[in-house]
Design a protein around this motif. Structure first.
Motif, PDB file in Angstrom:
ATOM      1  N   UNK A   1       6.864   4.554 -26.527  1.00  0.00           N
ATOM      2  CA  UNK A   1       5.556   5.096 -26.167  1.00  0.00           C
ATOM      3  C   UNK A   1       4.420   4.220 -26.646  1.00  0.00           C
ATOM      4  N   UNK A   2       4.518   3.740 -27.884  1.00  0.00           N
ATOM      5  CA  UNK A   2       3.486   2.867 -28.445  1.00  0.00           C
ATOM      6  C   UNK A   2       3.423   1.548 -27.684  1.00  0.00           C
ATOM      7  N   UNK A   3       4.587   0.981 -27.383  1.00  0.00           N
ATOM      8  CA  UNK A   3       4.623  -0.308 -26.675  1.00  0.00           C
ATOM      9  C   UNK A   3       4.008  -0.193 -25.282  1.00  0.00           C
ATOM     10  N   UNK A   4       4.357   0.850 -24.548  1.00  0.00           N
ATOM     11  CA  UNK A   4       3.814   1.017 -23.196  1.00  0.00           C
ATOM     12  C   UNK A   4       2.293   1.223 -23.251  1.00  0.00           C
ATOM     13  N   UNK A   5       1.825   1.953 -24.255  1.00  0.00           N
ATOM     14  CA  UNK A   5       0.386   2.160 -24.402  1.00  0.00           C
ATOM     15  C   UNK A   5      -0.319   0.831 -24.647  1.00  0.00           C
ATOM     16  N   UNK A   6       0.217   0.034 -25.578  1.00  0.00           N
ATOM     17  CA  UNK A   6      -0.429  -1.236 -25.918  1.00  0.00           C
ATOM     18  C   UNK A   6      -0.379  -2.213 -24.747  1.00  0.00           C
ATOM     19  N   UNK A   7       0.722  -2.250 -24.039  1.00  0.00           N
ATOM     20  CA  UNK A   7       0.814  -3.148 -22.893  1.00  0.00           C
ATOM     21  C   UNK A   7      -0.221  -2.786 -21.833  1.00  0.00           C
ATOM     22  N   UNK A   8      -0.371  -1.490 -21.570  1.00  0.00           N
ATOM     23  CA  UNK A   8      -1.345  -1.063 -20.563  1.00  0.00           C
ATOM     24  C   UNK A   8      -2.769  -1.404 -20.993  1.00  0.00           C
ATOM     25  N   UNK A   9      -3.142  -1.049 -22.215  1.00  0.00           N
ATOM     26  CA  UNK A   9      -4.508  -1.271 -22.677  1.00  0.00           C
ATOM     27  C   UNK A   9      -4.843  -2.760 -22.780  1.00  0.00           C
ATOM     28  N   UNK A  10      -3.907  -3.547 -23.286  1.00  0.00           N
ATOM     29  CA  UNK A  10      -4.165  -4.980 -23.435  1.00  0.00           C
ATOM     30  C   UNK A  10      -4.245  -5.687 -22.090  1.00  0.00           C
ATOM     31  N   UNK A  11      -3.300  -5.386 -21.191  1.00  0.00           N
ATOM     32  CA  UNK A  11      -3.304  -6.069 -19.892  1.00  0.00           C
ATOM     33  C   UNK A  11      -4.560  -5.715 -19.098  1.00  0.00           C
ATOM     34  N   UNK A  12      -4.894  -4.440 -19.039  1.00  0.00           N
ATOM     35  CA  UNK A  12      -6.071  -4.044 -18.252  1.00  0.00           C
ATOM     36  C   UNK A  12      -7.361  -4.580 -18.880  1.00  0.00           C
ATOM     37  N   UNK A  13      -7.409  -4.663 -20.202  1.00  0.00           N
ATOM     38  CA  UNK A  13      -8.599  -5.223 -20.863  1.00  0.00           C
ATOM     39  C   UNK A  13      -8.778  -6.689 -20.514  1.00  0.00           C
ATOM     40  N   UNK A  14      -7.669  -7.427 -20.488  1.00  0.00           N
ATOM     41  CA  UNK A  14      -7.740  -8.859 -20.144  1.00  0.00           C
ATOM     42  C   UNK A  14      -8.150  -9.049 -18.685  1.00  0.00           C
ATOM     43  N   UNK A  15      -7.476  -8.324 -17.788  1.00  0.00           N
ATOM     44  CA  UNK A  15      -7.724  -8.532 -16.361  1.00  0.00           C
ATOM     45  C   UNK A  15      -9.032  -7.896 -15.901  1.00  0.00           C
TER      46      UNK A  15
END
Length: 301
Positions: A250-264
């Motif tokens: 759950x933590x990993x999926x949250x971080x991947x979503x927030x980080x990727x969308x923030x970058x893009x």
């Protein structure tokens, strides 16, 4: 964005790789002897021990301000249980186990999540049409004025599908984590004796053509239905399955979503000058599939 190692580092010079692989084999064969020999493995362990020392100090600091009825995090919860079990000679709740489990979570979380994010950026650089669709979804759901939040995630099925597909395509832990049979088990006529070491072989499922139409291609449609809605797939076991699946999913999926969308939200990805293709095959493949270190140019949108 330069993810390549320094020019004077061993990782940059391919001539060192056979030596490093040979060194790791020696350590597996003669671990006690290697403890007394100089080499890069000594620096590796020095760094690992420094992380353990950091966590031990963190435990001491939190112990001073611990509130038994108001735990703040995993360390607090473990400390409370440790106090409750202090008179149980068979308890697993010991200070040593607290430090080592926190250490395991720290390493597993940082390395796997950062590697997955790095690989996702590599894949998107090679698939600009996919990146364009993510940009469109970000602009429609989030816009440019505020940072992404988790409540945006259900409204962004394409981004979610891309993240799931990138993890499937990377196949970070192809062998899964080692298990052991606690009792004799019979599966399809074969008996697995108690005590047998078991490798789950996650890669056989993640690349199963019966479960994924194009198993050896990066294709976000593997996680989208005909209407473009995100769809789950029972074969998506990048975090393993069962009681011993990854507790940090759950933590990993949250971080991947927030980080990727923030970058893009702020950048689009391009190859650096003179580069036309990124090698997406693993640089090292074994217990983990480790992607190559590459350069990517994030250009302001």
């Amino acid at each position: 964005m330069d993810t390549s190692p320094p020019r004077n580092s061993p990782a940059h010079l391919s001539v060192y790789k056979p030596f490093l692989h040979f060194l790791s084999q020696l350590y597996n064969l003669f671990p006690k002897m290697m403890d007394y020999l100089p080499g890069p493995h000594q620096t590796y362990f020095k760094n690992l021990f420094s992380i353990q020392d950091f966590i031990a100090q963190k435990v001491k600091d939190q112990e001073k301000t611990l509130g038994a009825n108001d735990p703040r995090d995993y360390i607090d919860c473990f400390l409370i249980k440790l106090e409750q079990e202090k008179h149980n000679p068979k308890t697993e709740f010991t200070r040593e186990n607290l430090i080592m489990t926190a250490y395991d979570i720290f390493l597993a979380w940082t390395e796997t999540t950062s590697t997955t994010l790095r690989y996702t950026l590599m894949v998107l650089t090679e698939h600009p049409a996919v990146e364009v669709k993510i940009h469109e979804e970000i602009d429609r759901v989030i816009g440019r004025e505020r940072p992404p939040v988790m409540k945006d995630r259900p409204q962004m099925p394409y981004t979610e599908a891309v993240l799931h597909e990138a993890q499937r395509f990377l196949d970070l832990a192809p062998l899964g984590l080692i298990r052991m049979a606690r009792q004799d088990v019979e599966i399809e006529g074969f008996t697995i004796p108690q005590g047998t070491t078991i490798f789950p072989m996650l890669t056989s499922v993640l690349h199963d053509p019966k479960q994924f139409k194009n198993p050896h291609l990066f294709d976000p449609k593997h996680f989208l239905d005909e209407r473009g809605t995100f769809k789950k797939n029972g074969a998506d076991i990048t975090f393993s399955a069962g009681k011993r699946s990854c507790l940090g999913e759950g933590l990993a999926r949250m971080e991947l979503f927030l980080n990727l969308t923030s970058i893009l939200q702020n950048f689009h990805l391009k190859h650096p000058p003179g580069v036309t293709r990124i090698n997406l095959t693993p640089d090292v493949s074994g217990i983990l599939n480790v992607p190559h270190q590459v350069q990517i140019c994030p250009c302001p949108r």
